[in-house]
Design an enzyme around this catalytic site. Structure first.
Site, PDB file in Angstrom:
ATOM      1  N   ASP A  88      -5.081 -43.268  -9.850  1.00  0.00           N
ATOM      2  CA  ASP A  88      -4.052 -43.956 -10.864  1.00  0.00           C
ATOM      3  C   ASP A  88      -4.821 -45.302 -11.341  1.00  0.00           C
ATOM      4  O   ASP A  88      -5.073 -46.201 -10.756  1.00  0.00           O
ATOM      5  CB  ASP A  88      -2.775 -44.455 -10.138  1.00  0.00           C
ATOM      6  CG  ASP A  88      -2.094 -45.018 -11.347  1.00  0.00           C
ATOM      7  OD1 ASP A  88      -2.459 -45.206 -12.445  1.00  0.00           O
ATOM      8  OD2 ASP A  88      -0.875 -45.430 -10.887  1.00  0.00           O
ATOM      9  N   VAL A  89      -5.433 -44.967 -12.382  1.00  0.00           N
ATOM     10  CA  VAL A  89      -6.404 -46.099 -13.437  1.00  0.00           C
ATOM     11  C   VAL A  89      -5.649 -47.213 -13.696  1.00  0.00           C
ATOM     12  O   VAL A  89      -6.287 -48.229 -13.796  1.00  0.00           O
ATOM     13  CB  VAL A  89      -7.156 -45.434 -14.559  1.00  0.00           C
ATOM     14  CG1 VAL A  89      -8.061 -44.264 -14.015  1.00  0.00           C
ATOM     15  CG2 VAL A  89      -6.205 -44.791 -15.450  1.00  0.00           C
ATOM     16  N   LYS A 139     -10.385 -42.334 -29.508  1.00  0.00           N
ATOM     17  CA  LYS A 139      -9.373 -42.760 -30.760  1.00  0.00           C
ATOM     18  C   LYS A 139      -7.863 -42.285 -30.483  1.00  0.00           C
ATOM     19  O   LYS A 139      -7.698 -41.532 -29.753  1.00  0.00           O
ATOM     20  CB  LYS A 139     -10.047 -41.915 -32.117  1.00  0.00           C
ATOM     21  CG  LYS A 139      -9.361 -40.429 -32.359  1.00  0.00           C
ATOM     22  CD  LYS A 139      -9.482 -39.863 -33.616  1.00  0.00           C
ATOM     23  CE  LYS A 139      -8.807 -38.550 -33.594  1.00  0.00           C
ATOM     24  NZ  LYS A 139      -8.741 -38.073 -34.947  1.00  0.00           N
ATOM     25  N   LYS A 173     -24.512 -37.025 -35.578  1.00  0.00           N
ATOM     26  CA  LYS A 173     -25.565 -37.192 -35.954  1.00  0.00           C
ATOM     27  C   LYS A 173     -25.783 -36.422 -36.966  1.00  0.00           C
ATOM     28  O   LYS A 173     -26.743 -37.095 -38.253  1.00  0.00           O
ATOM     29  CB  LYS A 173     -26.621 -36.949 -35.060  1.00  0.00           C
ATOM     30  CG  LYS A 173     -27.901 -37.844 -34.958  1.00  0.00           C
ATOM     31  CD  LYS A 173     -28.956 -37.189 -34.020  1.00  0.00           C
ATOM     32  CE  LYS A 173     -28.421 -37.121 -32.544  1.00  0.00           C
ATOM     33  NZ  LYS A 173     -29.550 -36.690 -31.891  1.00  0.00           N
ATOM     34  N   GLU A 207      -7.694 -28.898 -43.866  1.00  0.00           N
ATOM     35  CA  GLU A 207      -7.548 -28.008 -42.827  1.00  0.00           C
ATOM     36  C   GLU A 207      -6.651 -26.975 -43.211  1.00  0.00           C
ATOM     37  O   GLU A 207      -5.621 -27.281 -43.632  1.00  0.00           O
ATOM     38  CB  GLU A 207      -7.063 -28.781 -41.530  1.00  0.00           C
ATOM     39  CG  GLU A 207      -8.108 -29.536 -41.089  1.00  0.00           C
ATOM     40  CD  GLU A 207      -7.717 -30.217 -39.674  1.00  0.00           C
ATOM     41  OE1 GLU A 207      -7.988 -29.547 -38.726  1.00  0.00           O
ATOM     42  OE2 GLU A 207      -6.984 -31.149 -39.520  1.00  0.00           O
ATOM     43  N   HIS A 231     -12.033 -41.147 -39.516  1.00  0.00           N
ATOM     44  CA  HIS A 231     -13.276 -40.603 -39.700  1.00  0.00           C
ATOM     45  C   HIS A 231     -13.693 -40.725 -41.331  1.00  0.00           C
ATOM     46  O   HIS A 231     -14.719 -40.962 -41.550  1.00  0.00           O
ATOM     47  CB  HIS A 231     -13.102 -39.061 -39.405  1.00  0.00           C
ATOM     48  CG  HIS A 231     -12.398 -38.581 -38.047  1.00  0.00           C
ATOM     49  ND1 HIS A 231     -13.120 -39.232 -36.940  1.00  0.00           N
ATOM     50  CD2 HIS A 231     -11.337 -37.969 -37.667  1.00  0.00           C
ATOM     51  CE1 HIS A 231     -12.431 -38.668 -35.959  1.00  0.00           C
ATOM     52  NE2 HIS A 231     -11.438 -37.997 -36.192  1.00  0.00           N
ATOM     53  N   LYS A 333      -3.168 -31.092 -43.430  1.00  0.00           N
ATOM     54  CA  LYS A 333      -3.126 -29.712 -42.432  1.00  0.00           C
ATOM     55  C   LYS A 333      -2.398 -28.698 -43.110  1.00  0.00           C
ATOM     56  O   LYS A 333      -1.758 -29.072 -44.335  1.00  0.00           O
ATOM     57  CB  LYS A 333      -2.312 -30.011 -41.298  1.00  0.00           C
ATOM     58  CG  LYS A 333      -3.209 -30.740 -40.052  1.00  0.00           C
ATOM     59  CD  LYS A 333      -2.449 -30.694 -38.954  1.00  0.00           C
ATOM     60  CE  LYS A 333      -3.304 -31.656 -37.939  1.00  0.00           C
ATOM     61  NZ  LYS A 333      -4.637 -30.861 -37.562  1.00  0.00           N
TER      62      LYS A 333
HETATM   63  P1  NDP Z   1      -3.485 -35.392 -22.381  1.00  0.00           P
HETATM   64  O1  NDP Z   1      -2.195 -35.930 -22.288  1.00  0.00           O
HETATM   65  O2  NDP Z   1      -3.858 -34.173 -22.464  1.00  0.00           O
HETATM   66  O3  NDP Z   1      -4.305 -35.757 -21.173  1.00  0.00           O
HETATM   67  C1  NDP Z   1      -4.369 -37.289 -20.590  1.00  0.00           C
HETATM   68  C2  NDP Z   1      -5.186 -37.315 -19.183  1.00  0.00           C
HETATM   69  O4  NDP Z   1      -4.825 -38.472 -18.678  1.00  0.00           O
HETATM   70  C3  NDP Z   1      -4.464 -36.210 -18.080  1.00  0.00           C
HETATM   71  O5  NDP Z   1      -5.582 -35.871 -17.739  1.00  0.00           O
HETATM   72  C4  NDP Z   1      -3.764 -37.398 -17.144  1.00  0.00           C
HETATM   73  O6  NDP Z   1      -3.680 -36.893 -16.076  1.00  0.00           O
HETATM   74  C5  NDP Z   1      -4.349 -38.523 -17.340  1.00  0.00           C
HETATM   75  N1  NDP Z   1      -3.511 -39.808 -16.834  1.00  0.00           N
HETATM   76  C6  NDP Z   1      -2.578 -40.142 -17.391  1.00  0.00           C
HETATM   77  N2  NDP Z   1      -1.963 -41.302 -16.954  1.00  0.00           N
HETATM   78  C7  NDP Z   1      -3.042 -41.612 -15.849  1.00  0.00           C
HETATM   79  C8  NDP Z   1      -3.247 -42.738 -14.764  1.00  0.00           C
HETATM   80  N3  NDP Z   1      -2.407 -43.518 -14.670  1.00  0.00           N
HETATM   81  N4  NDP Z   1      -4.308 -42.559 -14.071  1.00  0.00           N
HETATM   82  C9  NDP Z   1      -5.072 -41.298 -14.264  1.00  0.00           C
HETATM   83  N5  NDP Z   1      -5.052 -40.621 -15.221  1.00  0.00           N
HETATM   84  C10 NDP Z   1      -4.176 -40.477 -15.926  1.00  0.00           C
HETATM   85  O7  NDP Z   1      -4.271 -36.307 -23.584  1.00  0.00           O
HETATM   86  P2  NDP Z   1      -5.484 -35.646 -24.400  1.00  0.00           P
HETATM   87  O8  NDP Z   1      -6.532 -35.223 -23.483  1.00  0.00           O
HETATM   88  O9  NDP Z   1      -5.181 -34.841 -25.633  1.00  0.00           O
HETATM   89  O10 NDP Z   1      -6.120 -36.999 -25.135  1.00  0.00           O
HETATM   90  C11 NDP Z   1      -6.976 -38.042 -24.460  1.00  0.00           C
HETATM   91  C12 NDP Z   1      -7.446 -39.119 -25.487  1.00  0.00           C
HETATM   92  O11 NDP Z   1      -8.196 -38.290 -26.403  1.00  0.00           O
HETATM   93  C13 NDP Z   1      -6.274 -39.732 -26.383  1.00  0.00           C
HETATM   94  O12 NDP Z   1      -6.584 -41.357 -26.700  1.00  0.00           O
HETATM   95  C14 NDP Z   1      -6.224 -38.961 -27.559  1.00  0.00           C
HETATM   96  O13 NDP Z   1      -5.820 -39.636 -28.733  1.00  0.00           O
HETATM   97  C15 NDP Z   1      -7.738 -38.479 -27.693  1.00  0.00           C
HETATM   98  N6  NDP Z   1      -8.282 -37.421 -28.530  1.00  0.00           N
HETATM   99  C16 NDP Z   1      -7.679 -36.245 -27.894  1.00  0.00           C
HETATM  100  C17 NDP Z   1      -8.071 -34.904 -29.026  1.00  0.00           C
HETATM  101  C18 NDP Z   1      -7.676 -33.815 -28.556  1.00  0.00           C
HETATM  102  O14 NDP Z   1      -8.012 -32.625 -29.218  1.00  0.00           O
HETATM  103  N7  NDP Z   1      -6.826 -33.664 -27.316  1.00  0.00           N
HETATM  104  C19 NDP Z   1      -9.099 -35.222 -30.015  1.00  0.00           C
HETATM  105  C20 NDP Z   1      -9.464 -36.270 -30.369  1.00  0.00           C
HETATM  106  C21 NDP Z   1      -8.917 -37.544 -29.599  1.00  0.00           C
HETATM  107  P3  NDP Z   1      -2.496 -36.139 -15.254  1.00  0.00           P
HETATM  108  O15 NDP Z   1      -2.273 -35.006 -16.033  1.00  0.00           O
HETATM  109  O16 NDP Z   1      -3.111 -35.797 -13.948  1.00  0.00           O
HETATM  110  O17 NDP Z   1      -1.328 -37.256 -15.206  1.00  0.00           O
END
Ligand code: NDP
Length: 466
Positions: A88-89, A139, A173, A207, A231, A333
């Protein structure tokens, strides 16, 4: 860099974009000696993590493409040795304790919801970080100039600015170098690259995709925050920047920052945001054969959020080179035609010798971002009547890095080169530029327009070469 630690290993970004990007990088032999570690709040078994890796690595493991036999061997070894840890970060000391046991420099990738990343950075301590640690932030970076600044202050307590990578995967790049190569290696162009000769610049990212199950994020961000704030402003800055002395991060990122510091939505001659920003939302329609429902009835959408799915702002760069030239940034979109390009429109010639006819449109340069192309539209004396001018199009392909965008981003991180990341001051400037428009949208001063999914947007929104 020795270790890539992905926080948010079970998330959507990690599975769809990050891991395939890492895989391509390793399989093409461009990330030797890397260890990959995943962490998340779920209690995943080692087998579940291995399954996720196998799925995300499948493309890169297939022979062909850019993967080399040695790279594929390395990728298999990296996957086999990779471990997953439940963390849990946001819990005080948990991530810090974990990091103290990691050997050598670490790239800490925050693939977490923004509020969680912020909290995680607040509870981290500088002393917990192995020497040389790099922080990779996704982001959106903050949600306003003020919150971006607060996050910058938090990060500055942990590592130096050039060890922070604020990801903008659009800033690949190929995009950056293609624009800079075109502009700075051609005397012909650079000479006319200013408001004396250029009428307007449009940066368009239309898009034909809709929500793709991402309503949870998109319905809060909208087209303005998702694309323009980040972007498109970055692309604008590279198109408009002064020539840097080198391709080093210091020179390039300083030139980018100087452009953004000078930029505003609207200008003194156009102070009303109604004249320099627009927003719209799609209604039901068809994109090709696909039936698309009204945005407001899509799963996960809350009408109270009043989210736009198409946005346009007119930015002015208030400096000697660009004063008075509109940079029109547009993204949306569910449009009928996917279009990703910058269009530079030159002013009309001051005088066309009498006797010529057929002059149609001004000179236009299109820089395509996918596919990567360069197109120049000119009026010349084509075949037939010598007095009649014809429109011709000169087109060529530009370079494209075979790595996926996230492969490019990660390569920069692993090579400790922040060239392609957004500098802290720039991240704050990007919010400062668009905040007045967003406030006007929120207040309802700029009305929400409508367009049918599959159309080109509201009928009176026009772009060059429509
Ligand atoms: P998700 O909600 O799909 O994933 C979030 C992750 O964070 C999960 O693996 C979750 O783990 C983990 N998490 C949440 N709380 C905790 C905690 N307290 N300790 C440890 N891990 C935790 O989000 P996304 O992957 O969609 O997005 C992540 C980031 O990337 C965001 O900032 C988003 O804006 C950015 N982003 C996302 C894009 C996309 O296409 N998805 C594109 C561009 C940017 P668990 O499920 O185990 O809780």
């Amino acid at each position: 860099m020795k270790t890539l630690l992905i926080l948010g290993a079970s998330g959507d970004l990690t599975g769809r974009l990050l891991l395939p990007g890492v895989a391509r990088l390793i399989a093409s032999g461009r990330a030797p000696g890397l260890a990959l570690v995943g962490a998340g709040s779920d209690d995943w078994s080692a087998q579940k993590w291995q399954e996720r890796l196998a799925e995300s690595f499948a493309d890169a493991l297939a022979p062909g493409g850019e993967s080399t036999p040695a790279g594929i061997k390395e990728l298999k070894a990296v996957a086999k040795a990779s471990t997953y840890h439940q963390l849990d970060v946001t819990a005080k000391g948990e991530l810090g304790q974990f990091l103290r046991d990691v050997q050598g420099p670490v790239a800490l990738y925050f693939a977490l919801p923004p509020a969680i990343s912020q909290k995680a950075c607040q509870v981290l301590k500088k002393k917990d970080l192995p020497r040389g640690t790099r922080l990779v932030m996704e982001k959106p970076f903050g949600s306003s100039a003020e919150s971006a600044h607060a996050l910058n202050v938090t990060l500055a307590k942990l590592v130096a600015e050039d060890h922070i990578h604020r990801v903008d995967h659009f800033l690949g790049k190929s995009t950056v170098l293609n624009i800079m190569g075109l502009r700075f290696a051609n005397r012909l162009l650079e000479h006319s690259w200013n408001g004396n000769h250029i009428e307007k610049v449009e940066i368009i990212f239309d898009e034909d995709l809709t929500l793709e199950n991402r309503a949870r994020y998109y319905d809060h961000a909208g087209a303005g925050r998702d694309m323009i704030q980040s972007h498109l402003l970055q692309v604008m800055a590279i198109i408009a920047m002064e020539p840097p002395a080198t391709l080093g991060e210091m020179d390039v990122r300083s030139s980018i920052a100087a452009v953004l510091r000078a930029s505003t939505v609207g200008n003194a001659a156009k102070p009303n945001l109604l004249d320099s920003s627009r927003r719209a939302r799609y209604t039901a329609g068809n994109i090709g054969k696909r039936k698309v429902p009204d945005y407001l009835s899509e799963d996960g959408v809350d009408p109270a959020n009043d989210t736009e799915t198409l946005a346009e702002v007119e930015v002015y760069i208030n400096n000697w080179r660009w004063a008075g030239v509109p940079f029109i940034l547009r993204s949306g979109k569910a449009l009928g035609r996917a279009r990703k390009e910058a269009v530079v429109t030159y002013k009309a010639v001051p005088h066309l010798p009498l006797g010529f006819n057929g002059l149609d449109s001004p000179t236009r340069l299109h820089i395509g971002f996918g596919p990567e192309t360069l197109t120049l539209d000119l009026d010349v004396n084509g075949p037939g009547d010598l007095f009649t001018l014809d429109r011709v199009r000169l087109e060529t392909e530009l370079a494209r890095d075979p790595l996926l965008p996230y492969g490019e981003v990660l390569e920069g991180v692993l090579k400790a080169d922040p060239l392609l990341s957004v500098r802290g001051d720039t991240a704050e400037e990007c919010w400062r530029i668009v905040e007045p428009a967003f406030a006007a949208w929120k207040a309802g001063t700029v009305p929400m327009e409508e367009y049918a999914a599959g159309s080109d947007g509201p009928a009176d929104w026009t772009t060059s070469n429509d």
